[in-house]
Design a protein around this motif. Structure first.
Motif, PDB file in Angstrom:
ATOM      1  N   VAL A 214       0.850  -1.194   0.000  1.00  8.11           N
ATOM      2  CA  VAL A 214       0.000   0.000   0.000  1.00  8.11           C
ATOM      3  C   VAL A 214       0.884   1.243   0.000  1.00  8.11           C
ATOM      4  N   PHE A 215       0.592   2.172  -0.909  1.00  5.47           N
ATOM      5  CA  PHE A 215       1.328   3.431  -1.004  1.00  5.47           C
ATOM      6  C   PHE A 215       0.331   4.580  -1.131  1.00  5.47           C
ATOM      7  N   ASN A 216       0.777   5.780  -0.772  1.00  6.35           N
ATOM      8  CA  ASN A 216       0.039   6.975  -1.144  1.00  6.35           C
ATOM      9  C   ASN A 216       0.303   7.287  -2.612  1.00  6.35           C
ATOM     10  N   VAL A 217      -0.638   7.963  -3.256  1.00  3.12           N
ATOM     11  CA  VAL A 217      -0.460   8.334  -4.664  1.00  3.12           C
ATOM     12  C   VAL A 217       0.840   9.100  -4.861  1.00  3.12           C
ATOM     13  N   GLU A 218       1.162  10.015  -3.952  1.00  6.72           N
ATOM     14  CA  GLU A 218       2.370  10.830  -4.130  1.00  6.72           C
ATOM     15  C   GLU A 218       3.651  10.018  -3.977  1.00  6.72           C
ATOM     16  N   ASP A 219       3.570   8.824  -3.368  1.00  7.14           N
ATOM     17  CA  ASP A 219       4.754   7.961  -3.265  1.00  7.14           C
ATOM     18  C   ASP A 219       5.035   7.235  -4.576  1.00  7.14           C
ATOM     19  N   ASP A 290     -10.322  15.720 -13.525  1.00  9.43           N
ATOM     20  CA  ASP A 290     -10.527  16.113 -12.128  1.00  9.43           C
ATOM     21  C   ASP A 290     -11.872  16.795 -11.887  1.00  9.43           C
ATOM     22  N   ALA A 291     -12.716  16.855 -12.916  1.00 13.24           N
ATOM     23  CA  ALA A 291     -14.042  17.459 -12.755  1.00 13.24           C
ATOM     24  C   ALA A 291     -15.087  16.581 -13.426  1.00 13.24           C
ATOM     25  N   SER A 292     -16.249  16.511 -12.806  1.00 14.75           N
ATOM     26  CA  SER A 292     -17.337  15.698 -13.354  1.00 14.75           C
ATOM     27  C   SER A 292     -18.671  16.286 -12.915  1.00 14.75           C
ATOM     28  N   ALA A 350     -14.163  14.177  -3.664  1.00 19.06           N
ATOM     29  CA  ALA A 350     -14.711  15.086  -4.678  1.00 19.06           C
ATOM     30  C   ALA A 350     -15.635  16.101  -4.010  1.00 19.06           C
ATOM     31  N   THR A 351     -15.451  17.367  -4.327  1.00 11.66           N
ATOM     32  CA  THR A 351     -16.253  18.428  -3.720  1.00 11.66           C
ATOM     33  C   THR A 351     -16.873  19.297  -4.814  1.00 11.66           C
ATOM     34  N   GLY A 352     -17.941  20.006  -4.449  1.00 15.87           N
ATOM     35  CA  GLY A 352     -18.599  20.901  -5.397  1.00 15.87           C
ATOM     36  C   GLY A 352     -20.090  20.703  -5.380  1.00 15.87           C
ATOM     37  N   LEU A 356     -18.482  18.352  -9.600  1.00 20.22           N
ATOM     38  CA  LEU A 356     -17.644  17.755  -8.571  1.00 20.22           C
ATOM     39  C   LEU A 356     -16.188  17.791  -9.014  1.00 20.22           C
ATOM     40  N   GLY A 357     -15.297  18.170  -8.114  1.00 18.94           N
ATOM     41  CA  GLY A 357     -13.894  18.282  -8.466  1.00 18.94           C
ATOM     42  C   GLY A 357     -12.985  17.541  -7.497  1.00 18.94           C
ATOM     43  N   VAL A 358     -11.846  17.064  -8.008  1.00 17.96           N
ATOM     44  CA  VAL A 358     -10.816  16.404  -7.210  1.00 17.96           C
ATOM     45  C   VAL A 358      -9.555  17.253  -7.305  1.00 17.96           C
ATOM     46  N   SER A 359      -8.965  17.599  -6.175  1.00 13.87           N
ATOM     47  CA  SER A 359      -7.753  18.429  -6.176  1.00 13.87           C
ATOM     48  C   SER A 359      -6.503  17.572  -6.020  1.00 13.87           C
ATOM     49  N   LYS A 360      -5.369  18.103  -6.503  1.00 12.86           N
ATOM     50  CA  LYS A 360      -4.091  17.406  -6.333  1.00 12.86           C
ATOM     51  C   LYS A 360      -3.768  17.226  -4.852  1.00 12.86           C
ATOM     52  N   GLY A 361      -4.090  18.246  -4.075  1.00  9.57           N
ATOM     53  CA  GLY A 361      -3.790  18.200  -2.657  1.00  9.57           C
ATOM     54  C   GLY A 361      -4.480  17.051  -1.948  1.00  9.57           C
ATOM     55  N   ASN A 362      -5.719  16.757  -2.349  1.00  6.38           N
ATOM     56  CA  ASN A 362      -6.440  15.635  -1.747  1.00  6.38           C
ATOM     57  C   ASN A 362      -6.029  14.306  -2.368  1.00  6.38           C
ATOM     58  N   LEU A 363      -5.786  14.328  -3.693  1.00 12.08           N
ATOM     59  CA  LEU A 363      -5.479  13.080  -4.392  1.00 12.08           C
ATOM     60  C   LEU A 363      -4.142  12.493  -3.935  1.00 12.08           C
ATOM     61  N   LYS A 364      -3.173  13.339  -3.617  1.00 10.42           N
ATOM     62  CA  LYS A 364      -1.825  12.838  -3.317  1.00 10.42           C
ATOM     63  C   LYS A 364      -1.804  11.919  -2.098  1.00 10.42           C
ATOM     64  N   ASN A 365      -2.777  12.093  -1.197  1.00  8.11           N
ATOM     65  CA  ASN A 365      -2.799  11.279   0.019  1.00  8.11           C
ATOM     66  C   ASN A 365      -3.689  10.043  -0.088  1.00  8.11           C
ATOM     67  N   ILE A 366      -4.343   9.868  -1.240  1.00  7.42           N
ATOM     68  CA  ILE A 366      -5.161   8.672  -1.449  1.00  7.42           C
ATOM     69  C   ILE A 366      -4.249   7.440  -1.502  1.00  7.42           C
ATOM     70  N   GLU A 367      -4.677   6.370  -0.867  1.00  5.91           N
ATOM     71  CA  GLU A 367      -3.874   5.154  -0.835  1.00  5.91           C
ATOM     72  C   GLU A 367      -4.234   4.230  -1.999  1.00  5.91           C
ATOM     73  N   VAL A 368      -3.216   3.629  -2.587  1.00  2.00           N
ATOM     74  CA  VAL A 368      -3.405   2.666  -3.677  1.00  2.00           C
ATOM     75  C   VAL A 368      -2.684   1.375  -3.322  1.00  2.00           C
TER      76      VAL A 368
END
Length: 423
Positions: A214-219, A290-292, A350-352, A356-368
């Motif tokens: 398991v890693f964070n997206v930014e890793d 990043d938008a929908s 996703a906020t809005g 709805l939008g996804v930011s880099k700041g939030n995405l980088k901490n998502i775990e994969v």
């Protein structure tokens, strides 16, 4: 009834009625009486009603179908939905409120032919629609609708030709649905349990195979700079720098692995200044829209290949992710974020309101979750083969839709006449 002119007003040969009652709450499984709710004309029926989908236990003072009736919804929140029609040949089906019934002699106008003609003549139908916040079409207005009315035997043949194509399309739709269900099941299995594992471990995302990490997206990924441009600043004829627009990720690219040898991208107009931090894409880059407008579209992404010597950049409302140190396999990246272990968390950030939008700041901490590279390659090969099958089916459907469109244009206007022996 004899028709003297092949172009007639519908009111000259038809009578108009309206359905009655039938709230959705009265649609009951295993009930005794077949029925049609007006909302089903938008979602469940095409130009031919061959099988009744709903039933009710209602009885009494209701409105029932006659063979050759043509049904249309009489109200909708948008006008476009009212230019749809379905012919029914089953008698005694309960027809609910907000259904406009066009009843015509079967020896004068064929119901299926009329339904196709209404669909083809959408712009003419919309001129008859009234209303602002809620739109309506009434029998008194539809009576003014002009219909090309060749001899009845020719109408039947035209209806038969178009119905045959629709049957082909419906069969393909069924196969597409089955393939999509297969892909859904494979994603659930392969991206959570993997291939052939017997040992599992707990992780922050739930139970996963013991060899997975398991890693964070930014890793795993670097974020690549993008450039925001409008459609007006793009062209398919001019320019040398290609551009990936988020709208194309949602609607144009049918296959998550985008091969630029087979895909036409818009280009940035030559007069547009290309200043600032410009980072061109490389093979294997993952591009996230990043938008929908809806939650379903959140997290949709593509992996780009065969860039060759093209200059390509990520565009408006895209996030470009580039593998940092080779932790992901080509072809696997596009499925990584759609994993059932990860996608729910992307949707959650996703906020809005309207968008709805996804930011880099939030995405980088998502775990994969990453399997070993050889297993990633096997998973990608399996899912890619299903996507290729799906693409073939969708392309075949598009071919039939184009054929149908062309035939409607020719047959429903009299440009091409169908030769039929009336006997």
């Amino acid at each position: 009834m004899k028709i003297e002119n092949e172009f007639i007003k519908l009111g000259e040969v038809a009578k108009f009625f309206k359905g009655k009652g039938l709230p959705k709450s009265e649609l009951v499984e295993n009930a005794k009486s077949p029925c049609i709710h007006y909302g089903e004309l938008f979602t469940k029926y095409g130009q031919r009603i061959t099988e009744i989908k709903s039933f009710t236990n209602l009885s009494g003072n209701l409105v029932y179908s006659k063979s050759n009736d043509v049904l249309m919804p009489t109200s909708d929140v948008t006008p476009n939905g009212l230019a749809t029609a379905s012919a029914i040949y089953e008698e005694g089906v309960i027809l609910g409120g907000d259904i406009l019934i066009t009843r015509i002699p079967s020896d004068v106008v064929n119901g299926v032919y009329l339904a196709y003609f209404i669909k083809y003549s959408k712009s003419e139908v919309l001129r008859l629609v009234t209303g602002s916040t809620v739109y309506h079409i009434y029998g008194k207005d539809l009576a003014k609708f002009k219909l090309f009315c060749p001899p009845i035997f020719e109408q039947k043949k035209i209806a038969e030709i178009l119905s045959t194509i629709d049957e082909k399309i419906e069969a393909i739709d069924q196969r597409i649905a089955e393939t999509q269900e297969l892909k859904k099941g494979l994603i659930q299995q392969l991206l959570t349990k993997g291939i052939g594992h017997t040992k599992f471990k707990d992780s922050p995302l739930g139970e996963i195979p013991e060899s997975w990490e398991v890693f964070n997206v930014e890793d795993v990924f670097d974020f690549v700079a993008t450039k925001s441009l409008s459609r007006a600043q793009l062209s398919y004829e001019l320019g040398t720098v290609y551009y990936v627009h988020y709208g194309d990720i949602h609607s144009t690219f049918k296959y998550p692995l985008v091969d630029l040898n087979d895909t036409e991208l818009p280009r940035i107009l030559p007069e547009i200044e290309m200043s600032g931090n410009i980072q061109y894409l490389i093979n294997g880059d993952l591009i996230l829209a990043d938008a929908s407008e809806d939650l379903e579209g959140v997290g949709i992404c593509i992996e780009i290949h065969n860039i060759s010597n093209r200059k390509v950049i990520g565009g408006l409302h895209t996030i470009v992710l580039r593998d940092k140190i080779g932790r992901t396999a080509n072809g696997f990246r596009t499925y990584l974020l759609s994993s059932p272990l990860t996608l729910p968390f992307i949707k959650r950030i996703a906020t809005g309101a309207s968008v709805l939008g996804v930011s880099k700041g939030n995405l980088k901490n998502i775990e994969v979750v990453l399997p070993p590279i050889p297993e990633q390659q096997k998973i990608a090969e399996i899912l890619s083969s299903v996507d290729q099958k799906l693409q073939i089916q969708q392309d075949k459907k598009a071919e039939y839709q184009e054929l149908k469109k062309g035939l409607m244009q020719q047959l429903l206007t009299g440009k091409i006449r169908v030769k039929v022996n009336p006997n």
